[in-house]
Scaffold this motif. Structure first.
Motif, PDB file in Angstrom:
ATOM      1  N   ILE A 468      55.566  60.087  23.471  1.00 38.51           N
ATOM      2  CA  ILE A 468      54.118  59.894  23.629  1.00 38.51           C
ATOM      3  C   ILE A 468      53.741  58.463  23.241  1.00 38.51           C
ATOM      4  CG2 ILE A 468      51.845  60.591  22.761  1.00 38.51           C
ATOM      5  CD1 ILE A 468      53.110  63.383  22.269  1.00 38.51           C
ATOM      6  N   VAL A 469      52.923  57.835  24.084  1.00 40.47           N
ATOM      7  CA  VAL A 469      52.378  56.511  23.747  1.00 40.47           C
ATOM      8  C   VAL A 469      50.899  56.656  23.368  1.00 40.47           C
ATOM      9  CG1 VAL A 469      51.843  54.214  24.668  1.00 40.47           C
ATOM     10  CG2 VAL A 469      53.966  55.364  25.349  1.00 40.47           C
ATOM     11  N   ASP A 470      50.157  57.435  24.151  1.00 42.27           N
ATOM     12  CA  ASP A 470      48.728  57.605  23.871  1.00 42.27           C
ATOM     13  C   ASP A 470      48.300  59.015  24.287  1.00 42.27           C
ATOM     14  OD1 ASP A 470      46.023  57.496  23.610  1.00 42.27           O
ATOM     15  OD2 ASP A 470      45.697  55.831  24.998  1.00 42.27           O
ATOM     16  N   ASP A 471      47.966  59.827  23.265  1.00 42.87           N
ATOM     17  CA  ASP A 471      47.521  61.198  23.573  1.00 42.87           C
ATOM     18  C   ASP A 471      46.089  61.428  23.091  1.00 42.87           C
ATOM     19  OD1 ASP A 471      47.881  61.255  20.869  1.00 42.87           O
ATOM     20  OD2 ASP A 471      49.223  62.993  20.848  1.00 42.87           O
ATOM     21  N   GLU A 472      45.335  60.355  22.981  1.00 36.51           N
ATOM     22  CA  GLU A 472      43.949  60.512  22.543  1.00 36.51           C
ATOM     23  C   GLU A 472      43.195  61.372  23.565  1.00 36.51           C
ATOM     24  OE1 GLU A 472      41.929  56.843  21.741  1.00 36.51           O
ATOM     25  OE2 GLU A 472      40.084  57.964  21.336  1.00 36.51           O
ATOM     26  N   GLY A 473      42.482  62.366  23.079  1.00 36.99           N
ATOM     27  CA  GLY A 473      41.716  63.248  23.973  1.00 36.99           C
ATOM     28  C   GLY A 473      42.599  64.254  24.681  1.00 36.99           C
ATOM     29  N   ILE A 474      43.730  64.615  24.084  1.00 36.20           N
ATOM     30  CA  ILE A 474      44.649  65.551  24.750  1.00 36.20           C
ATOM     31  C   ILE A 474      44.117  66.991  24.705  1.00 36.20           C
ATOM     32  CG2 ILE A 474      46.092  66.009  22.712  1.00 36.20           C
ATOM     33  CD1 ILE A 474      47.365  65.590  26.328  1.00 36.20           C
ATOM     34  N   GLU A 475      43.171  67.269  23.792  1.00 40.33           N
ATOM     35  CA  GLU A 475      42.680  68.658  23.697  1.00 40.33           C
ATOM     36  C   GLU A 475      42.034  69.074  25.021  1.00 40.33           C
ATOM     37  OE1 GLU A 475      41.973  66.146  21.751  1.00 40.33           O
ATOM     38  OE2 GLU A 475      39.817  65.772  21.819  1.00 40.33           O
ATOM     39  N   GLN A 476      42.213  70.367  25.329  1.00 41.65           N
ATOM     40  CA  GLN A 476      41.812  70.840  26.651  1.00 41.65           C
ATOM     41  C   GLN A 476      40.289  71.013  26.759  1.00 41.65           C
ATOM     42  OE1 GLN A 476      44.205  74.293  27.536  1.00 41.65           O
ATOM     43  NE2 GLN A 476      44.099  73.900  29.736  1.00 41.65           N
ATOM     44  N   ALA A 477      39.755  70.576  27.887  1.00 37.83           N
ATOM     45  CA  ALA A 477      38.320  70.738  28.129  1.00 37.83           C
ATOM     46  C   ALA A 477      38.004  72.226  28.293  1.00 37.83           C
ATOM     47  CB  ALA A 477      37.936  69.988  29.395  1.00 37.83           C
ATOM     48  N   ASP A 478      36.738  72.586  28.152  1.00 36.63           N
ATOM     49  CA  ASP A 478      36.324  73.984  28.320  1.00 36.63           C
ATOM     50  C   ASP A 478      35.583  74.091  29.647  1.00 36.63           C
ATOM     51  OD1 ASP A 478      35.248  76.553  28.059  1.00 36.63           O
ATOM     52  OD2 ASP A 478      35.007  76.366  25.900  1.00 36.63           O
ATOM     53  N   THR A 479      36.365  74.056  30.738  1.00 36.63           N
ATOM     54  CA  THR A 479      35.786  74.093  32.086  1.00 36.63           C
ATOM     55  C   THR A 479      36.599  75.078  32.925  1.00 36.63           C
ATOM     56  OG1 THR A 479      37.140  72.115  32.415  1.00 36.63           O
ATOM     57  CG2 THR A 479      34.785  71.768  32.218  1.00 36.63           C
ATOM     58  N   PHE A 480      36.225  75.283  34.193  1.00 36.16           N
ATOM     59  CA  PHE A 480      36.947  76.277  35.009  1.00 36.16           C
ATOM     60  C   PHE A 480      38.404  75.860  35.188  1.00 36.16           C
ATOM     61  CE2 PHE A 480      38.192  78.284  39.092  1.00 36.16           C
ATOM     62  CZ  PHE A 480      38.086  79.603  38.679  1.00 36.16           C
ATOM     63  N   VAL A 481      38.612  74.608  35.621  1.00 37.84           N
ATOM     64  CA  VAL A 481      39.970  74.039  35.611  1.00 37.84           C
ATOM     65  C   VAL A 481      39.961  73.015  34.483  1.00 37.84           C
ATOM     66  CG1 VAL A 481      41.640  72.648  36.876  1.00 37.84           C
ATOM     67  CG2 VAL A 481      40.418  74.472  38.042  1.00 37.84           C
ATOM     68  N   SER A 482      40.884  73.168  33.523  1.00 41.09           N
ATOM     69  CA  SER A 482      40.741  72.441  32.259  1.00 41.09           C
ATOM     70  C   SER A 482      41.897  71.503  31.964  1.00 41.09           C
ATOM     71  CB  SER A 482      40.645  73.434  31.099  1.00 41.09           C
ATOM     72  OG  SER A 482      39.597  74.319  31.307  1.00 41.09           O
ATOM     73  N   GLY A 483      41.651  70.226  32.116  1.00 40.85           N
ATOM     74  CA  GLY A 483      42.635  69.219  31.735  1.00 40.85           C
ATOM     75  C   GLY A 483      42.254  68.612  30.390  1.00 40.85           C
ATOM     76  N   PRO A 484      43.013  67.589  29.966  1.00 40.44           N
ATOM     77  CA  PRO A 484      42.691  66.936  28.694  1.00 40.44           C
ATOM     78  C   PRO A 484      41.313  66.272  28.743  1.00 40.44           C
ATOM     79  CG  PRO A 484      44.823  66.184  29.572  1.00 40.44           C
ATOM     80  CD  PRO A 484      44.191  67.021  30.625  1.00 40.44           C
ATOM     81  N   VAL A 485      40.527  66.385  27.652  1.00 34.57           N
ATOM     82  CA  VAL A 485      39.186  65.777  27.658  1.00 34.57           C
ATOM     83  C   VAL A 485      39.260  64.259  27.843  1.00 34.57           C
ATOM     84  CG1 VAL A 485      37.937  67.539  26.332  1.00 34.57           C
ATOM     85  CG2 VAL A 485      39.064  65.714  25.117  1.00 34.57           C
ATOM     86  N   GLY A 486      40.347  63.656  27.355  1.00 35.55           N
ATOM     87  CA  GLY A 486      40.502  62.200  27.502  1.00 35.55           C
ATOM     88  C   GLY A 486      40.937  61.784  28.906  1.00 35.55           C
ATOM     89  N   GLU A 487      41.202  62.769  29.762  1.00 37.96           N
ATOM     90  CA  GLU A 487      41.588  62.549  31.168  1.00 37.96           C
ATOM     91  C   GLU A 487      42.817  61.663  31.319  1.00 37.96           C
ATOM     92  OE1 GLU A 487      38.180  61.372  33.455  1.00 37.96           O
ATOM     93  OE2 GLU A 487      37.044  63.125  32.835  1.00 37.96           O
ATOM     94  N   LYS A 488      43.706  61.731  30.338  1.00 41.91           N
ATOM     95  CA  LYS A 488      44.946  60.952  30.462  1.00 41.91           C
ATOM     96  C   LYS A 488      45.992  61.475  29.475  1.00 41.91           C
ATOM     97  CE  LYS A 488      44.162  57.501  26.874  1.00 41.91           C
ATOM     98  NZ  LYS A 488      43.356  58.320  26.035  1.00 41.91           N
TER      99      LYS A 488
END
Ligand code: HEM
Length: 496
Positions: A468-488
């Motif tokens: 891992i180099v940068d996992d800032e915002g890795i927590e999952q969004a609370d949406t229908f399709v849920s990716g990392p909140v940081g979008e990266k």
């Protein structure tokens, strides 16, 4: 006298309203026996709406179940039920979809499987293509095998090799969505008519930006937008391909498997109805497969590599398992072909790593709302009887996958829970596993997604280690399709 009549009238009206909107839903309705999410739930949905507005809907529902048990009343006319028996009643029972799906998923103003609310038209359309997505068809498909050979050996691995050799940091969320798109579009339209998002970084990023807007639009706002035009043009290319003999002489060409079958079937049914097939009818279905396929698999691959990056020894165990494939998917063998999909499917550790990622980070973790049917005796869910027709009811993977009795230490990513499990234990976990939904509306592409994701993971960990180099915002969004909140998720790859 006139005043008195008005006052009596107003009081009577208020009493009727009180009876209808407070007394009945709170004390007399069959739903009144079900635990409330909030004291206001029997009379208003404002409380759960406020949680949804702040993107906390699914997590809130999960905590409610932990507090109140398998079924909760979220609003006057809305329930959440999260157990295997509730899944059976609601989803195997074939309840109609909530109208929300229509607004969220109709393309070109034309219906498709995801957006169809009623059971009958949906099952007719699903039958047209469902066997193309069965595990045995996919594993035996020469077109998919040829497309996969090209996508992995000529596109994916050379890119990964250059990233590793040059020590480049890579945002894998962005890249893996492109990988998902290239795989899905190659199967739908044929390799030469599909996308090349892996190489075309600029267009991929532009497309993903456009898609963010597209997701928030209503069907009429989407009409004629860039994403719709883009998919229509791939349909036209596939149509020309099917008409032209020369196109097939291209050594890279594979058949537009799904597009070809769907249009053939739709044309037959249009003919019997005395109408002509509109290209948009097929394009609507195709666009939904592309949408359903690229984002969910991109998210899953990102979380899988995120977790494995924190466990170097597990990466090594996985590599040892992957090296038993014949031939192994080595970059240095990029002129060879891939091992069979069946042999990749059979690897136990690879399977567990993916299964656990789909459990902890289900890409579609939110509610999948359905409507109870109108029947003379009502519906029974989790022992609550006489539930009337027209009630919105849903389960969600997020809650099902966090049941601590079934999945001890549910918030931890533990692939060993699958690989080391006794058969009965594994069976029980599978009953609660719901990453792809269940019943007649279950994910059409689950086998396809599993096959292409396993191949990608196998190609990575046979050749590279990840950090891992940068996992800032890795927590999952609370949406229908849920990716990392940081979008990266930024990783570094190193050749082994
Ligand atoms: C990790 C990957 C994937 C996940 C987690 C996933 C998850 C899901 C879920 C949960 C549903 C049910 C939605 C609902 O009823 O509300 C669904 C439906 C669907 N998915 Fe997937 N999906 C994935 C990949 C794919 C792929 C690759 C395709 C197509 C190539 C696809 C096509 C569809 C379609 C067409 C439906 C609607 C099925 C129907 O209504 O009968 N999905 N998916």
């Amino acid at each position: 006298m006139a005043h008195l009549t008005i006052i009596v009238g107003v009081v009577l009206l208020l009493l009727v309203l009180l009876y209808k909107f407070v007394i009945t839903p709170a004390f007399l309705s069959p739903l009144s026996k079900i635990p409330n999410a909030h004291f206001s739930a029997p009379i208003t949905s404002l409380w759960i709406q406020s949680k949804r507005r702040t993107c906390a809907g699914t997590r809130t529902i999960c905590s409610l179940h932990q507090k109140h048990g398998p079924i909760v009343r979220l609003g006057p006319n809305e329930l959440s039920a999260c157990t295997p028996s509730a899944l059976k009643t609601i989803y195997i029972g074939g309840f109609a979809k909530d109208t929300w799906y229509f607004d969220a998923f109709v393309n070109y103003g034309e219906p498709n499987m995801v957006s169809m609310l009623e059971h009958k038209p949906h099952s007719v359309q699903k039958r047209m293509v469902s066997n193309l997505y069965s595990k045995s068809f996919l594993q035996g498909s020469e077109d998919l095998q040829n497309a996969s050979n090209h996508l992995i050996l000529k596109r994916f691995l050379p890119i990964m090799q250059s990233v590793a050799e040059n020590g480049v940091e890579m945002d894998v969320l962005d890249f893996f969505q492109g990988v998902g798109m290239d795989f899905t579009s190659a199967y739908l339209f044929g390799l030469t008519n599909g996308t090349n998002f892996m190489h075309d970084v600029e267009y991929r990023r532009h497309w993903l930006q456009q898609y963010k807007v597209f997701k928030e639009q209503l069907p009429q706002e989407r009409l004629g937008c860039e994403i719709e035009t883009w998919c229509l043009s791939m349909c036209k290319d596939a149509e020309n391909f099917l008409q032209s003999e020369n196109a097939k002489e291209n050594p890279l060409a594979t058949q537009p498997v799904v597009y070809g079958r769907l249009t053939q079937q739709l044309r037959e049914s249009s003919k019997s109805a005395g109408t002509e097939l509109k290209l948009e009818t097929a394009a609507s279905e195709m666009l939904d497969h592309l949408i359903a396929g690229h984002e969910t698999s991109g998210i899953t691959l990102s979380y899988l590599t995120y977790e494995l990056s924190q466990r170097p020894s597990l990466q090594e165990r996985l590599r040892n398992e992957l090296l038993t494939l014949s031939p192994p998917i080595l970059y240095s063998h990029h002129d060879a072909s891939l091992p069979s999909a069946r042999s990749i499917e059979a690897l136990p550790l690879l399977d567990s790593v993916l299964q656990e990622t789909l459990r902890l980070y289900a890409a579609a973790p939110a509610i999948q709302p359905r409507i109870t049917p109108y029947t003379p005796t009502g519906t029974t869910i989790e022992g609550y009887t006489n539930i009337p027709g027209g009630v919105r009811v849903a389960a969600n993977a997020y809650t099902l996958h966090r049941n601590a009795t079934v999945f001890p230490e549910p918030l931890k990513w533990i692939p060993e829970r699958w690989v080391d499990a006794k058969p009965e234990r594994k069976e029980e976990m599978k009953r609660w596993f719901w990453a792809f939904g269940s019943g007649g509306r279950m994910c059409l592409g689950s086998n396809f997604a599993i096959q292409d994701m396993k191949l990608v993971v196998a190609a990575i960990y046979t050749n590279y280690t990840t950090k891992i180099v940068d996992d800032e915002g890795i927590e999952q969004a609370d949406t229908f399709v849920s990716g990392p909140v940081g979008e990266k998720l930024v990783l570094r790859f190193q050749h082994v």
